[in-house]
Write a protein that holds these residues in place. Structure first.
Motif, PDB file in Angstrom:
ATOM      1  N   THR A 184       0.832  -1.188   0.000  1.00 15.25           N
ATOM      2  CA  THR A 184       0.000   0.000   0.000  1.00 15.25           C
ATOM      3  C   THR A 184       0.869   1.241   0.000  1.00 15.25           C
ATOM      4  N   LEU A 185       0.726   2.052  -1.044  1.00 17.18           N
ATOM      5  CA  LEU A 185       1.367   3.351  -1.112  1.00 17.18           C
ATOM      6  C   LEU A 185       0.347   4.405  -0.734  1.00 17.18           C
ATOM      7  N   VAL A 186       0.819   5.504  -0.168  1.00 20.51           N
ATOM      8  CA  VAL A 186      -0.058   6.622   0.162  1.00 20.51           C
ATOM      9  C   VAL A 186       0.527   7.880  -0.467  1.00 20.51           C
ATOM     10  N   ARG A 187      -0.335   8.636  -1.136  1.00 15.84           N
ATOM     11  CA  ARG A 187       0.106   9.894  -1.740  1.00 15.84           C
ATOM     12  C   ARG A 187      -0.419  11.063  -0.929  1.00 15.84           C
ATOM     13  N   PRO A 188       0.463  11.849  -0.316  1.00 18.78           N
ATOM     14  CA  PRO A 188       0.023  13.057   0.377  1.00 18.78           C
ATOM     15  C   PRO A 188      -0.375  14.127  -0.636  1.00 18.78           C
ATOM     16  N   PRO A 189      -1.073  15.161  -0.189  1.00 11.17           N
ATOM     17  CA  PRO A 189      -1.470  16.211  -1.127  1.00 11.17           C
ATOM     18  C   PRO A 189      -0.328  17.098  -1.578  1.00 11.17           C
ATOM     19  N   VAL A 190       0.783  17.084  -0.829  1.00  9.20           N
ATOM     20  CA  VAL A 190       1.886  17.981  -1.143  1.00  9.20           C
ATOM     21  C   VAL A 190       3.164  17.426  -0.524  1.00  9.20           C
ATOM     22  N   ASN A 191       4.287  17.799  -1.068  1.00  9.42           N
ATOM     23  CA  ASN A 191       5.600  17.410  -0.556  1.00  9.42           C
ATOM     24  C   ASN A 191       5.934  18.286   0.646  1.00  9.42           C
ATOM     25  N   ASP A 192       5.402  17.911   1.803  1.00  5.33           N
ATOM     26  CA  ASP A 192       5.489  18.742   3.008  1.00  5.33           C
ATOM     27  C   ASP A 192       6.098  17.945   4.154  1.00  5.33           C
ATOM     28  N   THR A 193       7.119  18.495   4.785  1.00  3.94           N
ATOM     29  CA  THR A 193       7.852  17.791   5.835  1.00  3.94           C
ATOM     30  C   THR A 193       6.957  17.399   7.008  1.00  3.94           C
ATOM     31  N   VAL A 194       6.120  18.315   7.458  1.00  2.00           N
ATOM     32  CA  VAL A 194       5.262  18.041   8.616  1.00  2.00           C
ATOM     33  C   VAL A 194       4.234  16.969   8.280  1.00  2.00           C
ATOM     34  N   LEU A 195       3.609  17.074   7.116  1.00  2.00           N
ATOM     35  CA  LEU A 195       2.597  16.091   6.735  1.00  2.00           C
ATOM     36  C   LEU A 195       3.212  14.711   6.538  1.00  2.00           C
ATOM     37  N   ILE A 196       4.380  14.661   5.931  1.00  2.00           N
ATOM     38  CA  ILE A 196       5.057  13.373   5.749  1.00  2.00           C
ATOM     39  C   ILE A 196       5.381  12.755   7.103  1.00  2.00           C
ATOM     40  N   LYS A 197       5.815  13.561   8.060  1.00  2.00           N
ATOM     41  CA  LYS A 197       6.077  13.060   9.417  1.00  2.00           C
ATOM     42  C   LYS A 197       4.832  12.414  10.004  1.00  2.00           C
ATOM     43  N   GLN A 198       3.690  13.081   9.849  1.00  2.00           N
ATOM     44  CA  GLN A 198       2.446  12.532  10.389  1.00  2.00           C
ATOM     45  C   GLN A 198       2.070  11.221   9.701  1.00  2.00           C
ATOM     46  N   TYR A 199       2.232  11.169   8.385  1.00  2.00           N
ATOM     47  CA  TYR A 199       1.932   9.933   7.656  1.00  2.00           C
ATOM     48  C   TYR A 199       2.816   8.793   8.139  1.00  2.00           C
ATOM     49  N   LEU A 200       4.109   9.065   8.279  1.00  2.00           N
ATOM     50  CA  LEU A 200       5.034   8.013   8.717  1.00  2.00           C
ATOM     51  C   LEU A 200       4.684   7.530  10.120  1.00  2.00           C
ATOM     52  N   ASP A 201       4.350   8.444  11.008  1.00  2.00           N
ATOM     53  CA  ASP A 201       3.996   8.038  12.361  1.00  2.00           C
ATOM     54  C   ASP A 201       2.713   7.216  12.393  1.00  2.00           C
ATOM     55  N   LEU A 202       1.801   7.451  11.435  1.00  2.00           N
ATOM     56  CA  LEU A 202       0.596   6.627  11.330  1.00  2.00           C
ATOM     57  C   LEU A 202       0.919   5.183  10.958  1.00  2.00           C
ATOM     58  N   GLY A 203       2.094   4.979  10.358  1.00  2.00           N
ATOM     59  CA  GLY A 203       2.461   3.658   9.890  1.00  2.00           C
ATOM     60  C   GLY A 203       2.532   3.533   8.387  1.00  2.00           C
ATOM     61  N   VAL A 204       2.409   4.661   7.662  1.00  2.00           N
ATOM     62  CA  VAL A 204       2.631   4.631   6.213  1.00  2.00           C
ATOM     63  C   VAL A 204       4.087   4.258   5.962  1.00  2.00           C
ATOM     64  N   GLN A 205       4.302   3.237   5.150  1.00  2.00           N
ATOM     65  CA  GLN A 205       5.668   2.798   4.847  1.00  2.00           C
ATOM     66  C   GLN A 205       6.102   3.163   3.434  1.00  2.00           C
ATOM     67  N   ASN A 206       5.138   3.305   2.539  1.00  2.00           N
ATOM     68  CA  ASN A 206       5.456   3.550   1.139  1.00  2.00           C
ATOM     69  C   ASN A 206       4.788   4.844   0.692  1.00  2.00           C
ATOM     70  N   LEU A 207       5.598   5.825   0.362  1.00  2.00           N
ATOM     71  CA  LEU A 207       5.097   7.135  -0.007  1.00  2.00           C
ATOM     72  C   LEU A 207       5.228   7.373  -1.505  1.00  2.00           C
ATOM     73  N   LEU A 208       4.215   7.998  -2.096  1.00  2.00           N
ATOM     74  CA  LEU A 208       4.306   8.529  -3.446  1.00  2.00           C
ATOM     75  C   LEU A 208       4.173  10.043  -3.320  1.00  2.00           C
ATOM     76  N   ILE A 209       5.252  10.755  -3.584  1.00  2.00           N
ATOM     77  CA  ILE A 209       5.282  12.195  -3.377  1.00  2.00           C
ATOM     78  C   ILE A 209       4.948  12.902  -4.684  1.00  2.00           C
ATOM     79  N   PRO A 210       3.889  13.739  -4.692  1.00  2.00           N
ATOM     80  CA  PRO A 210       3.480  14.379  -5.943  1.00  2.00           C
ATOM     81  C   PRO A 210       4.331  15.598  -6.291  1.00  2.00           C
TER      82      PRO A 210
END
Length: 272
Positions: free
Chosen positions: A76-102
């Motif tokens: 499972t990949l998750v795409r955040p709405p933006v390449n943002d340091t704070v948002l990526i931190k929150q996603y990773l802490d949720l347990g997102v392991q695979n990121l697709l950065i737009p």
């Protein structure tokens, strides 16, 4: 069986590149529903993309979907709405392991994305593992030292600037793969809605060739089977071939057309 914490999309792509490997097929999960995400996870596809850029997904719904698909052998990949340091931190802490950065348009954008996934001194990720699902609340031994092993970063090439810089983006340490988005790419080329235009196809093929030369995997979005086959033949290592919401929309329209047979029920052309 469920995937292990160490089983990232990066590892799946490496396995795909080995002897007997094949391109990995996946689909978008855009509804925001854990039930739909679980339904898609059991489909037999290789991977899912939970989208938060153009879909109604916030932190809580992403968490629920991660939990819903956890028992299935799907990446499972998750795409955040933006390449943002704070948002990526929150996603990773949720347990997102695979990121697709737009919208990664340069090597500097790619470096910022990777830095957001790494703890200091390698990056800038904030430290809160004792509070986070990512570390299973400090139940993962040596998580702080091993976190980078559990995360994969794919960056999205979807502008003329990104196509021009793709070779430099591919050189960024920590970028595991690139993914080409023909819709935004076409728009940036002045060809809005013309994903099949020869110039757009040529730009996609340029990125696939650049990735092959760099020894990194490349993927592409293609809902049309003929287009998907074309890009697979051109060297795509992974591909998105559908979306939950599109399947439901077209399927429900087909039912209406079949059983109501109204002359004003038109099935709009699929876009991607």
């Amino acid at each position: 069986m469920p995937l292990r914490l160490e089983d990232t999309f990066r590892d799946a792509l490496r396995g795909q590149a080995g002897e007997g490997g094949r391109p990995l097929a996946g689909m978008w999960v855009c509804s925001g529903s854990p039930l739909i995400a679980e339904l898609c996870a059991g489909s037999g596809l290789d991977w899912l993309l939970v989208d938060a850029e153009h879909s109604p997904n916030g932190l809580e719904s992403i968490l629920a979907q991660l939990q819903a698909v956890n028992g299935y052998p799907v990446h499972t990949l998750v795409r955040p709405p933006v390449n943002d340091t704070v948002l990526i931190k929150q996603y990773l802490d949720l347990g997102v392991q695979n990121l697709l950065i737009p919208m990664v348009n340069s090597a500097a954008d790619a470096e910022a994305a990777v830095a957001a996934t790494r703890y200091p001194p390698q990056g800038v990720r904030g430290v809160g593992s004792a509070l986070a699902r990512a570390a299973r609340w400090s139940r993962v031994p040596d998580y702080l030292a091993r976190a980078g092993e559990t995360i994969s970063v794919t960056v999205q090439i979807e502008s003329t600037a990104a196509v021009d810089s793709v070779a430099e983006i591919l050189k960024v340490d920590g970028v595991d793969a690139i993914f080409v988005g023909p819709s935004d790419l076409a728009a940036s080329m002045g060809l809005l809605g013309q994903q099949e235009h020869p110039e757009v196809r040529a730009a996609v093929e340029h990125c696939l060739a650049a990735a092959k030369a760099a020894g990194k995997p490349a993927g592409v979005n293609a809902f049309s089977p003929a287009t998907a086959d074309h890009y697979l033949a051109s060297g795509a290592n992974f591909i998105l071939v559908g979306a939950d919401v599109a399947l439901l929309a077209r399927g429900s329209e087909a039912l209406a057309a079949r059983y109501i047979q109204r002359s004003d029920v038109d099935s709009p052309a699929t876009s991607y």
